[in-house]
Design a protein around this motif. Structure first.
Motif, PDB file in Angstrom:
ATOM      1  N   THR A 300      32.557  26.689  28.340  1.00 42.57           N
ATOM      2  CA  THR A 300      33.980  27.021  28.355  1.00 42.57           C
ATOM      3  C   THR A 300      34.200  28.475  28.004  1.00 42.57           C
ATOM      4  O   THR A 300      35.053  29.154  28.596  1.00 42.57           O
ATOM      5  CB  THR A 300      34.749  26.110  27.377  1.00 42.57           C
ATOM      6  N   PHE A 301      33.435  28.975  27.030  1.00 43.19           N
ATOM      7  CA  PHE A 301      33.532  30.387  26.662  1.00 43.19           C
ATOM      8  C   PHE A 301      33.300  31.278  27.876  1.00 43.19           C
ATOM      9  O   PHE A 301      34.067  32.213  28.138  1.00 43.19           O
ATOM     10  CB  PHE A 301      32.518  30.706  25.560  1.00 43.19           C
ATOM     11  N   GLU A 302      32.274  30.999  28.652  1.00 46.22           N
ATOM     12  CA  GLU A 302      31.988  31.826  29.820  1.00 46.22           C
ATOM     13  C   GLU A 302      33.140  31.781  30.823  1.00 46.22           C
ATOM     14  O   GLU A 302      33.541  32.812  31.371  1.00 46.22           O
ATOM     15  CB  GLU A 302      30.693  31.367  30.495  1.00 46.22           C
ATOM     16  N   ALA A 303      33.703  30.602  31.034  1.00 48.64           N
ATOM     17  CA  ALA A 303      34.806  30.470  31.983  1.00 48.64           C
ATOM     18  C   ALA A 303      36.054  31.211  31.492  1.00 48.64           C
ATOM     19  O   ALA A 303      36.711  31.930  32.257  1.00 48.64           O
ATOM     20  CB  ALA A 303      35.122  29.002  32.218  1.00 48.64           C
ATOM     21  N   VAL A 304      36.382  31.051  30.206  1.00 48.62           N
ATOM     22  CA  VAL A 304      37.566  31.707  29.664  1.00 48.62           C
ATOM     23  C   VAL A 304      37.365  33.219  29.627  1.00 48.62           C
ATOM     24  O   VAL A 304      38.282  33.987  29.943  1.00 48.62           O
ATOM     25  CB  VAL A 304      37.896  31.155  28.267  1.00 48.62           C
ATOM     26  N   TYR A 305      36.163  33.654  29.263  1.00 53.03           N
ATOM     27  CA  TYR A 305      35.886  35.080  29.226  1.00 53.03           C
ATOM     28  C   TYR A 305      36.109  35.692  30.615  1.00 53.03           C
ATOM     29  O   TYR A 305      36.727  36.761  30.751  1.00 53.03           O
ATOM     30  CB  TYR A 305      34.457  35.334  28.758  1.00 53.03           C
ATOM     31  N   GLY A 306      35.616  35.015  31.633  1.00 50.66           N
ATOM     32  CA  GLY A 306      35.804  35.515  32.993  1.00 50.66           C
ATOM     33  C   GLY A 306      37.272  35.584  33.368  1.00 50.66           C
ATOM     34  O   GLY A 306      37.708  36.541  34.038  1.00 50.66           O
ATOM     35  N   SER A 307      38.058  34.603  32.918  1.00 51.62           N
ATOM     36  CA  SER A 307      39.484  34.633  33.232  1.00 51.62           C
ATOM     37  C   SER A 307      40.191  35.775  32.508  1.00 51.62           C
ATOM     38  O   SER A 307      41.114  36.391  33.050  1.00 51.62           O
ATOM     39  CB  SER A 307      40.131  33.292  32.887  1.00 51.62           C
ATOM     40  N   VAL A 308      39.767  36.073  31.275  1.00 52.02           N
ATOM     41  CA  VAL A 308      40.338  37.207  30.553  1.00 52.02           C
ATOM     42  C   VAL A 308      40.039  38.504  31.301  1.00 52.02           C
ATOM     43  O   VAL A 308      40.912  39.372  31.457  1.00 52.02           O
ATOM     44  CB  VAL A 308      39.805  37.263  29.112  1.00 52.02           C
ATOM     45  N   LEU A 309      38.810  38.648  31.776  1.00 59.23           N
ATOM     46  CA  LEU A 309      38.465  39.853  32.547  1.00 59.23           C
ATOM     47  C   LEU A 309      39.351  39.996  33.778  1.00 59.23           C
ATOM     48  O   LEU A 309      39.716  41.114  34.171  1.00 59.23           O
ATOM     49  CB  LEU A 309      36.993  39.816  32.966  1.00 59.23           C
ATOM     50  N   SER A 310      39.706  38.887  34.389  1.00 61.45           N
ATOM     51  CA  SER A 310      40.558  38.960  35.578  1.00 61.45           C
ATOM     52  C   SER A 310      41.954  39.464  35.251  1.00 61.45           C
ATOM     53  O   SER A 310      42.671  39.928  36.144  1.00 61.45           O
ATOM     54  CB  SER A 310      40.643  37.580  36.246  1.00 61.45           C
ATOM     55  N   ALA A 311      42.351  39.367  33.978  1.00 64.66           N
ATOM     56  CA  ALA A 311      43.669  39.829  33.554  1.00 64.66           C
ATOM     57  C   ALA A 311      43.605  41.160  32.815  1.00 64.66           C
ATOM     58  O   ALA A 311      44.609  41.589  32.233  1.00 64.66           O
ATOM     59  CB  ALA A 311      44.314  38.778  32.653  1.00 64.66           C
ATOM     60  N   ALA A 312      42.449  41.800  32.832  1.00 61.04           N
ATOM     61  CA  ALA A 312      42.250  43.052  32.097  1.00 61.04           C
ATOM     62  C   ALA A 312      42.307  44.250  33.031  1.00 61.04           C
ATOM     63  O   ALA A 312      41.656  44.261  34.082  1.00 61.04           O
ATOM     64  CB  ALA A 312      40.917  43.017  31.365  1.00 61.04           C
TER      65      ALA A 312
END
Length: 366
Positions: A300-312
């Motif tokens: 889940t951490f990897e998935a959420v981290y990737g989503s944060v990058l998409s909003a950065a």
């Protein structure tokens, strides 16, 4: 990605943290130059989101799963607007007061009906402990401080902790006068995984923790007492004495009070998860992610981290803490960010929120 993993495991209907237990000084420095930008912050009690206003952003988007934690921030907004700085410190519990119910009523003037009702139901607790002392985490420390600590150390010995000393003198004091057998026994009992899960943090927050919480706390308290100056540590002062001393958390200091009050309209409060913000398609220039990754499985951490990058946005910084579950940029995204090692090292040495084993500062590559 609209729903957080922890949302289905932990209880969010009460105040878990009535004040922030993460150092806003290192957070704001780690975020860098954010003037005119968009920042995103986990709410918790709201203090660090408020401190982020000192960076002069265009807005700070504040998210949290817990309506109770959002209510903490909404009350603080009213308190900044309605109270003087000394009155604010009385209401928070940082300073003694016999008029907190009156100050609370003034801070709630103009509040929405839900916030007003929430805090009106807590008037007796606020009167006794201040708005910064009534969370589950703070009650946990109050039990420790009131009932157990006196069995180990005298009030005079606790006062001596906050005497300014050289690093060498701090180490000598800690090893010869503070770190006694009874102190170590108390830590092993009170900061066990079982007791912390029942009385301090929600037990779901330990799902991905590695090692012994008690041993971790013992190491970090030694760090707070020796590597940093306890006389300048507001978090340790509250834990051991129940108020703040000369040192205050960043958002509660007089020098920032008027600046924060003038920028309150830049707060954009959005109840819900971080993942829900990400789904809007907006871009942020900096993220205060607290320690939320600690509650997630590696997948889940990897998935959420990737989503944060998409909003950065390019050059945006991701700032977060680890306590006992190690979390850093997943290998799949290592090429997308740069770890700012020099800044991390400098700020870790100054971090007064001593619970955490790691402080992470990562910057999105342009």
């Amino acid at each position: 990605m609209g729903r957080s993993e922890i949302e289905g495991k932990a209880d969010f209907d009460h105040i878990r943290y009535a004040q922030l237990w993460e150092d806003a000084d290192v957070l704001t420095e780690a975020l860098g130059d954010c003037a005119g930008g968009t920042l995103v912050s986990i709410c918790s009690a709201g203090d660090n989101a408020l401190a982020m206003l000192t960076l002069d952003p265009a807005k700070v988007v504040v998210v949290d799963l817990s309506p109770a934690q959002i209510a903490c921030l909404r009350l603080r907004i009213g308190a900044y607007r309605a109270l003087t700085h000394p009155e604010f410190l009385e209401l928070t519990g940082s300073r003694p007061s016999r008029r907190r119910a009156v100050l609370l009523a003034r801070a709630l003037q103009g509040a929405d009906a839900e916030t007003h009702a929430f805090w009106t139901g807590l008037i007796p607790e606020v009167s006794r402990h201040g708005i910064g002392g009534i969370g589950k985490f703070e009650r946990y420390f109050r039990i420790f401080r009131t009932w157990l600590l006196p069995l180990v150390h005298s009030r005079r010995r606790i006062d001596e902790v906050f005497t300014p000393r050289t690093p060498e003198a701090r180490e000598a004091f800690f090893e010869t006068r503070f770190n006694t057998f009874r102190w170590r026994l108390l830590l092993n009992m009170f900061f066990s995984r079982f007791v912390m899960g029942r009385m301090g943090r929600d037990k779901a927050f330990f799902d991905h923790v590695e090692g012994s919480p008690a041993q971790h706390v013992a190491r970090r308290i030694r760090h707070a007492g020796v590597a940093t100056d306890p006389s300048q540590n507001p978090y340790l002062h509250w834990i051991l004495k129940g108020t703040h001393g000369a040192a205050l958390p960043m958002a509660w200091r007089a020098e920032h009070f008027d600046t924060i009050r003038a920028r309150l309209d830049r707060l954009d409060i959005r109840p819900g998860s971080l993942e829900a913000f990400v789904s809007t398609g907006e871009k942020a220039n900096g993220f205060n992610l607290s320690d939320i990754f600690e509650y997630m499985s590696p997948e889940t951490f990897e998935a959420v981290y990737g989503s944060v990058l998409s909003a950065a946005a390019p050059k945006a910084r991701l700032v977060y803490w680890n306590m006992m579950a190690p979390r850093r940029v997943p290998k799949a995204y290592s090429g997308a960010v740069e770890t700012l090692d020099r800044i991390e090292d400098q700020l870790k040495a100054r971090d007064m929120a001593f619970f955490y084993s790691d402080f992470v500062v990562e910057e999105v590559r342009a």
